[in-house]
Enzyme design. Structure first.
Site, PDB file in Angstrom:
ATOM      1  N   ARG A 146      -3.107   3.470   8.511  1.00  0.00           N
ATOM      2  CA  ARG A 146      -3.474   2.298   7.711  1.00  0.00           C
ATOM      3  C   ARG A 146      -2.383   1.241   7.719  1.00  0.00           C
ATOM      4  NH1 ARG A 146      -4.673   4.685   1.865  1.00  0.00           N
ATOM      5  NH2 ARG A 146      -5.968   2.812   1.749  1.00  0.00           N
ATOM      6  N   ASN A 158       4.742 -43.484  -8.576  1.00  0.00           N
ATOM      7  CA  ASN A 158       3.909 -43.976  -7.472  1.00  0.00           C
ATOM      8  C   ASN A 158       4.627 -45.127  -6.789  1.00  0.00           C
ATOM      9  OD1 ASN A 158       2.087 -42.167  -8.443  1.00  0.00           O
ATOM     10  ND2 ASN A 158       0.657 -43.672  -9.255  1.00  0.00           N
ATOM     11  N   ASP A 159       5.008 -46.139  -7.575  1.00  0.00           N
ATOM     12  CA  ASP A 159       5.724 -47.275  -6.991  1.00  0.00           C
ATOM     13  C   ASP A 159       7.118 -46.870  -6.521  1.00  0.00           C
ATOM     14  OD1 ASP A 159       4.020 -49.414  -6.861  1.00  0.00           O
ATOM     15  OD2 ASP A 159       4.312 -49.974  -8.961  1.00  0.00           O
ATOM     16  N   SER A 162      10.575 -44.761 -18.251  1.00  0.00           N
ATOM     17  CA  SER A 162       9.443 -43.977 -17.768  1.00  0.00           C
ATOM     18  C   SER A 162       9.390 -44.176 -16.260  1.00  0.00           C
ATOM     19  CB  SER A 162       8.154 -44.460 -18.427  1.00  0.00           C
ATOM     20  OG  SER A 162       7.062 -43.801 -17.826  1.00  0.00           O
ATOM     21  N   LYS A 222       0.838  -1.200   0.000  1.00  0.00           N
ATOM     22  CA  LYS A 222       0.000   0.000   0.000  1.00  0.00           C
ATOM     23  C   LYS A 222       0.873   1.250   0.000  1.00  0.00           C
ATOM     24  CE  LYS A 222      -3.799  -0.345   2.498  1.00  0.00           C
ATOM     25  NZ  LYS A 222      -4.405  -0.561   3.833  1.00  0.00           N
ATOM     26  N   TYR A 273       9.497 -35.682 -21.353  1.00  0.00           N
ATOM     27  CA  TYR A 273       8.066 -35.391 -21.219  1.00  0.00           C
ATOM     28  C   TYR A 273       7.597 -35.753 -19.803  1.00  0.00           C
ATOM     29  CZ  TYR A 273       7.320 -40.397 -21.443  1.00  0.00           C
ATOM     30  OH  TYR A 273       7.351 -41.728 -21.155  1.00  0.00           O
ATOM     31  N   ARG A 327      -3.504  -1.459  -6.366  1.00  0.00           N
ATOM     32  CA  ARG A 327      -2.728  -2.705  -6.286  1.00  0.00           C
ATOM     33  C   ARG A 327      -3.170  -3.597  -7.438  1.00  0.00           C
ATOM     34  NH1 ARG A 327      -5.770  -4.704  -0.846  1.00  0.00           N
ATOM     35  NH2 ARG A 327      -7.845  -4.547  -1.681  1.00  0.00           N
ATOM     36  N   GLY A 356       7.885 -44.577 -12.962  1.00  0.00           N
ATOM     37  CA  GLY A 356       6.601 -44.852 -12.318  1.00  0.00           C
ATOM     38  C   GLY A 356       6.743 -44.385 -10.886  1.00  0.00           C
ATOM     39  N   CYS A 409       5.339 -41.138 -15.532  1.00  0.00           N
ATOM     40  CA  CYS A 409       3.926 -41.443 -15.741  1.00  0.00           C
ATOM     41  C   CYS A 409       3.174 -41.636 -14.434  1.00  0.00           C
ATOM     42  CB  CYS A 409       3.765 -42.664 -16.635  1.00  0.00           C
ATOM     43  SG  CYS A 409       4.425 -44.172 -15.896  1.00  0.00           S
ATOM     44  N   GLY A 463      -8.414  -7.235   4.502  1.00  0.00           N
ATOM     45  CA  GLY A 463      -9.235  -7.257   5.708  1.00  0.00           C
ATOM     46  C   GLY A 463      -8.594  -7.925   6.910  1.00  0.00           C
ATOM     47  N   GLU A 495      10.768 -48.028 -11.588  1.00  0.00           N
ATOM     48  CA  GLU A 495       9.908 -47.862 -10.415  1.00  0.00           C
ATOM     49  C   GLU A 495      10.412 -48.659  -9.220  1.00  0.00           C
ATOM     50  OE1 GLU A 495       5.995 -49.322 -11.450  1.00  0.00           O
ATOM     51  OE2 GLU A 495       6.861 -50.651 -12.945  1.00  0.00           O
ATOM     52  N   ARG A 530       1.908 -50.082 -21.764  1.00  0.00           N
ATOM     53  CA  ARG A 530       2.556 -50.887 -20.729  1.00  0.00           C
ATOM     54  C   ARG A 530       1.994 -52.304 -20.764  1.00  0.00           C
ATOM     55  NH1 ARG A 530       1.757 -49.385 -14.517  1.00  0.00           N
ATOM     56  NH2 ARG A 530      -0.314 -50.215 -14.920  1.00  0.00           N
ATOM     57  N   HIS A 546     -16.382  -8.560   0.872  1.00  0.00           N
ATOM     58  CA  HIS A 546     -15.418  -9.546   1.386  1.00  0.00           C
ATOM     59  C   HIS A 546     -15.655 -10.926   0.776  1.00  0.00           C
ATOM     60  CE1 HIS A 546     -14.027 -12.547   4.396  1.00  0.00           C
ATOM     61  NE2 HIS A 546     -12.965 -11.757   4.407  1.00  0.00           N
ATOM     62  N   MET A 594      -5.762  -6.988   8.566  1.00  0.00           N
ATOM     63  CA  MET A 594      -5.164  -6.103   9.558  1.00  0.00           C
ATOM     64  C   MET A 594      -6.003  -4.836   9.661  1.00  0.00           C
ATOM     65  SD  MET A 594      -1.161  -6.740   8.963  1.00  0.00           S
ATOM     66  CE  MET A 594      -1.326  -6.177   7.299  1.00  0.00           C
TER      67      MET A 594
END
Ligand code: ADP
Ligand code: MG
Ligand code: MG
Length: 947
Positions: A102, A840-841, A836, A33, A924, A346, A838, A904, A111, A817, A683, A469, A113
Site C-alpha cells: 500500500r 489597491n492604489d 488607512s 497511513k 484593524y 486518518r 488603500g 481598507c 486515490g 496609498e 472617506r 470518490h 497513488m
C-alpha cells in the site's frame, strides 16, 4: 557504523519516533497511513501485522531508479517477523501468507497513488488456500483480483481490458453482481485475466511471490510521480520531495463469505458534523469495492444487524481512536469471519459546516482547547458558510411546478446552479473558455476527473455512496455534490440524461442542493444564509475575537451594508465611499450641476479670497495700502461679491451643494445609527470629477449629430456640458485631479461633506447614539496637502459641534496609498490622526501597474511564468508594498504613538494579507461585509501563529 534503517515494523514506532524526533516527523518518515497503522498497533487496536518502507527509501529510489542498498534485505527480514506473527509463510504452498502493498504519503492523497492486494497468490498457493479454507470461491475471487490489480497497477495494463472480460463473463452467466459469480465462473475469470496479461505484455503473470512483492513496491514508488499525483500536489501545495512510503501488510479477507465484509466510516458525519457514525459497508467483499462505488453499499448502521458483535467492537474502537487523536477519524476496516481488523485511520476530510461543528463540539466535549478549534477551521470554510443557498420557498415552488429532477445522497453541501456537462474535459473547457457555470454529471468519478470537478459549480453522480470518490473530493474542495442519484440514467452517446420522466440535454440548466441531495430542472433563486443563526460559527468567531490583536472592520457605504457587517461581527466601518451616494439617480443631476459650475465659481471665489486677504494684511502687490487703496479695495470686494451673488453659475453651484448637504447628512446619520458605539471612517470625495459626467466620446458624437442634423433645441446646453467635459479631460485621470487635490482646487465639496458628517453625528449624539466619525482624506502624497486641507475641515467640525451644542469623539486622518506618503509617514503623522492603507492604489503605484490593464494583459503570464508568485492585487506583496506599509507604521507611530492604523483595500479580506497586517501592528483590517467572518478567523489564526 550502523546500517541505514529503511524498514520499520508496525511494532517499531518508538524507534521511528526517536529517529524522526516528533510525531510530525514520524508521519513524514512512515507516511500518514504507516504512522497511524503503527500507532493503532501501539494502543492495542487490532491491526494485521506488517511493516513500512520509509519515504526516505522512496526518495533514494527516485534518484537511482532502484531500491537503495540494504533496503530489500531489511524488508525480507521484516517479512520473516510478520510471517511468525501471522503464523503463515509467504509463498508457502500449504499455508501461504498473502500481503497487501500500500502506498501512503505524509499527507493523504486520496486515490492518487497505488495499492495492490492479495500479493503472494499463484497457482500453487491458490491450491493450498483451497485445501486450508475449503472455500474455493473465496480463493479464486482473491486470485482474479490480484491479477487485475497487479496487471493494471504494476504492469500498466489498461483497467478496461479486465473490466471488459469481467462484463463479458457476467453477461454470459446472466448475472449482475460480482458476488453472484460461482467458483467455476471465478476460475474461468482468473484464466482469462492471465490471458489478458499474456496478450498485452507478452509474458505470463509472474508466479514468483517475492517477484510480485518487489514489482509492487517499485510500482508504488513510481506512482509518486504519476501525472495525477503531481497535479494533485500542485493544487494542494504538497512538496514533491516528501515521497511515499510503502506498507506491506498481512491480508485479511472480507470476501470469505457472509460472515465477512469490509467498509469505510467516519466517526462523525463529515457533511453535517453530527456526532454519529457515518459510512458504508459491503458483505463478502474486499476493500476496494466500497470506495470504487461499483457495488451499492449499505449504510454502516446495518452492520449492527448483519454482524452485531463485530459492529459492537467497531464502535468501541472508533471511540477509542477519537479519544486518542482528538479528531474525527476516517477509518477502513475488514471483517474476516466475524473478526474485526482495522486497516487505516486518518483525520477525516469534511465539509465546511462539519469542520465548524466538530471543532465547536470537541471544545464542548473537553477534547480540545478553543485555540485548537480555531486552528482546525480554515478561513475558506468560514467563507463557504456565507455562500448562497436555495430558500425552502424556492424549492417548494420548484417541486410544485414538477421540476424535481432527482434525489440522491447529500454528499457535499451548498447550492449550485449551472449547465450540465457529462465529462470532465468538456466541463473544464466550457468553464474556462466560455465562462459558464457548469454542473458535471457522471455515473461516478475517478481521480482523472478531478480537473472537471474543480471547474464545476456542482457535481451529480448516479452511482456511489457518501464515501465514493466524487463525495470525498467534492467535500474537500467545497463543491456542492449529490451522489448515488440512481434514478438518473445517463446516455453518453446522446449526451443527455433522463430522470424522473424528464430529459436534460448537455448545456441545459439545473440546480443542485448538496445539503438536501435534491436536483432541480432550471435555475433556482439563491438567498444568503442567516449567519446569526449558525450558533457554532458565531461561538467560534467570538472565541477568535478574544485571541486576535487585530480588529475586523468593514467597508460599507450604506446603512444596510453596515448593519450586515455589524451582524457579521464588524467592530467599525473602515471605509465608507461617499461618492457612491453621488451616483444616485435623483442626486446625480445636482452633482453634475455642481461640477459644471465649479470652475467658474471657484475662480470668482479665489479672486474674492485674494482681495480679502490683501485687505486683512493691509498690503497689496508688495506694498502697504494707503487709505485710498483701502477704499478702492473695499469697492472691488463689494463688486466681486455682487458678481458672485448675481452669477447664475454660482447660484447653481451653491444650490447644488445646498441640495446635497441634507442628503449626505441623512446617509451618514443612518451609518452612525447602524454602527452605534463603533467608529465610522468616512472617506471624502475621491474620484476624478469626470466620472460623474457622461463620457466624452458619447457627448462628442451627440453634439456632432445634432449639429449635422441642424437640431438647435438643447444644443447650447449640450455644448456647454461638452466644454466642461473636455476641460476636465485628463490623459491619466487615476493620477490626475482627484482626492485631496480636489480638496485644494475645489474645497467646497469636502467642506460640505464634513459639515454633513458632523451635523449627522451631532444629531445622532443628541438622540443618544454613540457616534464616532473619522474623516478620511484620500490620496495624500505630501504633508503640505494635508496641512492646507485638514485644519479648515477641523474648523468646520468644531463649528458644527458648537452650533449643535454637543461633543463627541472624532478623528481626522488620511489614506496612505501613494508611495511618497508611506515614505514620509513621519511627517504626515504630525497632522493625520490615523492612517488607512488603500492597498489597491498603493499596489498599483508601487508596482507602476494600472490594475485593469495589468490583470487584462500581462499579470496572468507573470504569475504563470513565476515572475510574480501571486497576483499582488489579491495577496499583498509583502516584500514591496508591505515594506512600505511597515515603514509607514513605524515612522508614523514614532511621531504619534497612538496612531490608529488600518487597511481598507481588498487585501483586508485575504488571510495572508491579514496575517501581514497583524505582523506590522495594524489596529484593524477592513473588508467587505461578507468577508468579515473569515477575516475574524484569519486574524485569530495570525495571532496564534505568531504568539
Ligand atoms: P487507498 O489509499 O487508495 O485507500 P489502501 O492502501 O488504503 O488504498 O487500500 C485500498 C483498499 O484495500 C482499502 O479498502 C483497504 O482497506 C484495503 N486493504 C489494504 N490492505 C489490506 C489488507 N492487508 N487486508 C485487507 N484489506 C486491505
Ligand atoms: Mg485507504
Ligand atoms: Mg484609492
Amino acid at each position: 557504523m550502523t546500517e541505514k534503517k529503511w524498514v520499520y515494523l508496525f511494532s517499531e514506532v518508538e524507534q521511528a519516533e526517536k529517529y524522526a524526533g516528533s510525531w510530525d516527523g514520524v508521519r513524514g518518515l512512515l507516511g500518514g497511513k504507516g504512522a497511524n497503522l503503527a500507532e493503532m498497533s501501539r494502543i492495542g487496536v487490532p491491526v494485521p501485522p506488517g511493516f513500512t518502507i520509509t519515504t526516505e527509501a522512496c526518495n533514494a529510489y527516485q534518484d537511482i531508479h532502484d531500491f537503495p542498498e540494504g533496503m530489500w534485505d531489511q524488508a525480507l527480514t521484516a517479512l520473516k517477523v510478520v510471517e511468525e506473527r501471522a503464523g503463515k509463510k509467504f509463498g508457502d504452498a500449504q499455508n501461504p501468507l498473502l500481503v497487501s502493498c500500500r502506498s501512503g504519503a505524509k499527507f493523504s492523497m486520496p486515490g492518487m497513488m497505488d495499492t495492490v492486494l492479495n500479493i503472494g497468490m499463484n497457482d500453487e498457493t491458490a491450491k493450498g488456500m483451497v485445501a486450508l479454507t475449503g472455500n474455493d470461491r473465496f480463493v479464486y475471487d482473491s486470485y482474479r483480483r490480484l491479477i487485475q490489480m497487479f496487471g493494471s497497477v504494476v504492469l500498466g495494463i489498461d483497467d478496461e481490458a479486465f473490466e471488459e472480460v469481467l462484463d463479458e463473463v457476467k453477461k454470459e452467466k446472466g448475472v449482475k453482481m460480482d458476488t453472484e459469480l460461482t467458483t467455476a465462473d471465478l476460475q474461468e475469470l482468473t484464466a482469462k485475466f492471465k490471458q489478458v496479461v499474456k496478450k498485452v505484455k507478452g509474458f505470463d503473470f509472474p508466479q514468483e511471490p517475492l517477484k510480485q512483492l518487489e514489482l509492487a513496491a517499485k510500482a508504488v514508488f513510481d506512482s509518486w510521480n504519476s501525472k495525477r499525483a503531481i497535479d494533485y500536489r500542485r493544487r494542494e501545495n504538497i512538496p514533491d520531495d516528501l515521497g511515499t512510503a510503502v506498507n506491506i501488510q498481512t491480508m485479511v479477507f472480507g470476501n470469505m463469505g457472509d460472515d465477512s465484509g469490509t467498509g469505510v466510516a467516519f466517526t462523525r458525519d463529515p457533511q453535517t458534523g453530527e456526532k454519529k457514525m457515518f459510512g458504508d459497508y459491503l458483505i463478502n467483499a474486499q476493500g476496494e469495492d466500497v470506495v470504487a462505488g461499483i457495488r451499492n453499499t449499505s449504510p454502516i448502521a446495518g452492520l449492527g444487524k448483519d454482524l452485531p458483535e463485530a459492529y459492537e467492537t467497531f464502535l468501541e474502537i472508533a471511540e477509542k481512536l477519537e479519544n486518542h487523536y482528538h479528531e474525527m477519524q476516517d477509518v477502513e476496516f475488514t471483517i474476516e469471519r466475524k473478526k474485526l481488523w482495522m486497516l487505516q485511520t486518518r483525520n477525516g476530510k469534511r465539509s465546511a459546516q462539519a469542520a465548524i461543528k466538530i471543532a465547536y463540539d470537541m471544545v464542548m466535549e473537553g477534547f480540545i482547547s478553543k485555540e485548537e478549534a480555531i486552528k482546525r477551521v480554515t478561513p475558506e470554510q468560514v467563507d463557504l458558510m456565507l455562500h448562497p443557498q436555495f430558500s425552502v420557498a424556492a424549492k417548494d415552488a420548484a417541486k410544485k411546478e414538477g421540476r424535481l429532477l432527482a434525489t440522491g445522497v447529500n454528499a457535499s453541501p451548498g447550492a449550485a446552479v449551472g449547465q450540465v456537462y457529462f465529462d470532465a474535459d468538456k466541463a473544464e473547457q466550457m468553464h474556462r473558455d466560455e465562462g459558464q457555470d457548469v454542473i458535471m454529471v457522471r455515473p461516478f468519478t475517478k481521480p482523472d476527473d478531478v480537473h472537471g470537478m474543480l471547474a464545476a459549480k456542482g457535481i451529480l453522480t448516479s452511482e456511489g455512496g457518501a464515501t465514493s470518490h466524487a463525495a470525498v473530493v467534492a467535500r474537500q474542495f467545497g463543491v456542492p455534490c449529490i451522489v448515488g442519484a440512481s434514478m438518473v440514467s445517463i446516455d453518453m452517446n446522446k449526451r443527455q440524461l433522463t430522470s424522473n420522466g424528464k430529459l436534460v440535454k448537455e448545456g441545459d440548466w439545473i440546480s443542485l442542493d448538496g445539503a438536501s441531495g435534491e436536483a432541480f430542472i432550471g435555475k433556482l433563486d439563491l438567498t444568503t444564509p442567516d449567519v446569526e443563526k449558525q450558533t457554532e460559527l458565531m461561538a467560534l468567531l467570538s472565541w477568535a475575537d478574544d485571541i486576535s490583536r487585530l480588529q475586523v472592520w468593514a467597508n460599507a457605504d450604506y446603512p444596510k451594508d453596515a448593519r450586515r457587517a455589524r451582524s457579521y461581527g464588524a467592530k467599525g466601518i473602515g471605509l465608507c465611499r461617499t461618492e457612491h451616494m453621488f451616483f444616485e439617480e435623483e442626486r446625480l443631476p445636482y452633482v453634475q450641476e455642481m461640477i459644471m459650475n465649479s470652475e467658474k465659481t471657484q475662480k470668482m471665489l479665489n479672486n474674492l479670497g485674494a482681495l480679502e486677504a490683501a485687505l486683512k494684511a493691509g498690503r497689496r502687490e508688495g506694498r502697504a495700502l494707503t487709505e485710498a487703496d483701502r477704499k478702492a479695495l473695499e469697492a472691488e470686494i463689494a463688486a466681486e461679491k455682487k458678481q458672485i451673488a448675481e452669477s447664475k453659475g454660482a447660484k447653481a453651484y451653491f444650490g447644488a451643494l445646498d441640495y446635497l448637504l441634507p442628503q449626505q447628512r441623512s446617509d451618514f446619520y443612518g451609518l452612525f445609527e447602524a454602527m452605534d458605539g463603533y467608529p465610522v471612517i468616512i472617506r471624502l470625495i475621491d474620484p476624478p470629477l469626470h466620472e460623474f459626467l457622461p463620457s466624452m466620446e458619447d457627448m462628442l458624437t451627440e453634439v456632432a449629430t445634432m449639429r449635422a442634423l441642424g437640431q438647435t433645441e438643447g444644443l447650447a446646453e449640450k455644448e456647454a456640458l461638452l466644454d466642461v467635459i473636455m476641460s476636465l479631460h485628463e490623459s491619466n485621470p487615476m493620477m490626475g485631479l482627484r482626492g485631496i487635490r480636489l480638496g485644494i482646487v475645489y474645497p467646497d465639496i469636502m467642506k460640505m461633506q464634513v459639515r454633513a458628517i458632523f451635523e449627522a453625528a451631532s444629531d445622532a449624539t443628541l438622540k443618544g447614539i454613540v457616534a464616532k466619525p473619522e474623516i478620511m482624506i484620500p490620496l495624500t502624497g505630501h504633508v503640505n496637502e494635508l496641512k492646507l486641507v485638514q485644519p479648515t475641515l477641523v474648523q468646520i467640525a468644531k463649528q458644527v459641534m458648537a452650533e449643535k451644542g454637543v461633543e463627541f469623539e472624532y478623528k481626522f486622518g488620511t489614506m496612505i496609498e501613494i508611495p511618497r506618503a508611506a515614505v514620509t509617514a513621519g511627517e504626515i503623522a504630525e497632522v493625520a490622526e490615523f492612517f488607512s492603507f488603500g492597498t489597491n492604489d498603493l499596489t498599483q503605484m508601487t508596482f507602476g501597474y494600472s490594475r485593469d490593464d495589468a490583470e487584462r494583459n500581462f499579470l496572468v503570464t507573470y504569475v504563470e511564468q513565476g515572475v510574480l508568485p501571486l497576483n499582488p492585487f489579491q495577496v499583498l506583496d509583502r516584500d514591496g508594498v508591505g515594506k512600505l506599509m511597515k515603514m509607514a507604521v513605524d515612522d508614523g507611530r514614532a511621531v504619534r504613538p497612538n496612531l490608529e492604523v488600518g487597511i481598507c483595500g481588498e487585501h483586508g479580506g485575504d488571510p495572508s494579507s491579514i496575517e501581514f497586517c497583524h505582523l506590522v501592528g495594524n489596529n484593524y483590517v477592513s473588508c467587505s461585509p461578507f468577508r468579515v467572518p473569515l477575516a475574524r478567523l484569519a486574524a485569530a489564526q495570525a495571532a496564534l501563529r505568531h504568539r
